[in-house]
Design an enzyme around this catalytic site. Structure first.
Site, PDB file in Angstrom:
ATOM      1  N   ARG A  18       0.824  -1.217   0.000  1.00 47.72           N
ATOM      2  CA  ARG A  18       0.000   0.000   0.000  1.00 47.72           C
ATOM      3  C   ARG A  18       0.852   1.260   0.000  1.00 47.72           C
ATOM      4  NH1 ARG A  18      -3.601  -0.279   4.929  1.00 47.72           N
ATOM      5  NH2 ARG A  18      -1.764  -1.360   5.670  1.00 47.72           N
ATOM      6  N   ASN A  36      -6.214  -2.541   2.236  1.00 40.95           N
ATOM      7  CA  ASN A  36      -6.204  -3.983   2.433  1.00 40.95           C
ATOM      8  C   ASN A  36      -7.625  -4.483   2.601  1.00 40.95           C
ATOM      9  OD1 ASN A  36      -3.415  -4.235   2.399  1.00 40.95           O
ATOM     10  ND2 ASN A  36      -3.210  -4.235   4.616  1.00 40.95           N
TER      11      ASN A  36
END
Length: 88
Positions: A18, A36
């Protein structure tokens, strides 16, 4: 403006995927978000000029060094008008 909704499969959680995505998106000038999901995948929406979005998705197929991307599901979506790229 082009917008794509993505689900990234593979070893993509716990490997800085990320954070890497946010940095890469900002460097390519695309907007959107990444997060996520509970099943171990990563979800993202990427918006911008078509060429920049395609470069972003191509980069996401590799990801950061510790990631192992198996596949990316993508679908065209309506542009939401994001002005930056964020981690959710």
């Amino acid at each position: 403006m082009t917008a794509r909704h993505l689900i990234i499969y593979g070893r993509v959680q716990g490997v800085f995927y990320r954070d890497w995505t946010v940095e890469t998106a900002r460097s390519l000038g695309v907007c959107g978000w990444v997060r996520n999901l509970p099943d171990g995948t990563v979800e993202a929406q990427v918006e911008g000029e078509r060429e920049a979005v395609e470069r972003m998705i191509a980069a996401m197929e590799d990801g950061p060094p510790r990631a192992r991307v198996e596949r990316i599901e993508r679908r065209a979506v309506e542009d939401q008008g994001f002005t930056r790229f964020a981690r959710r």
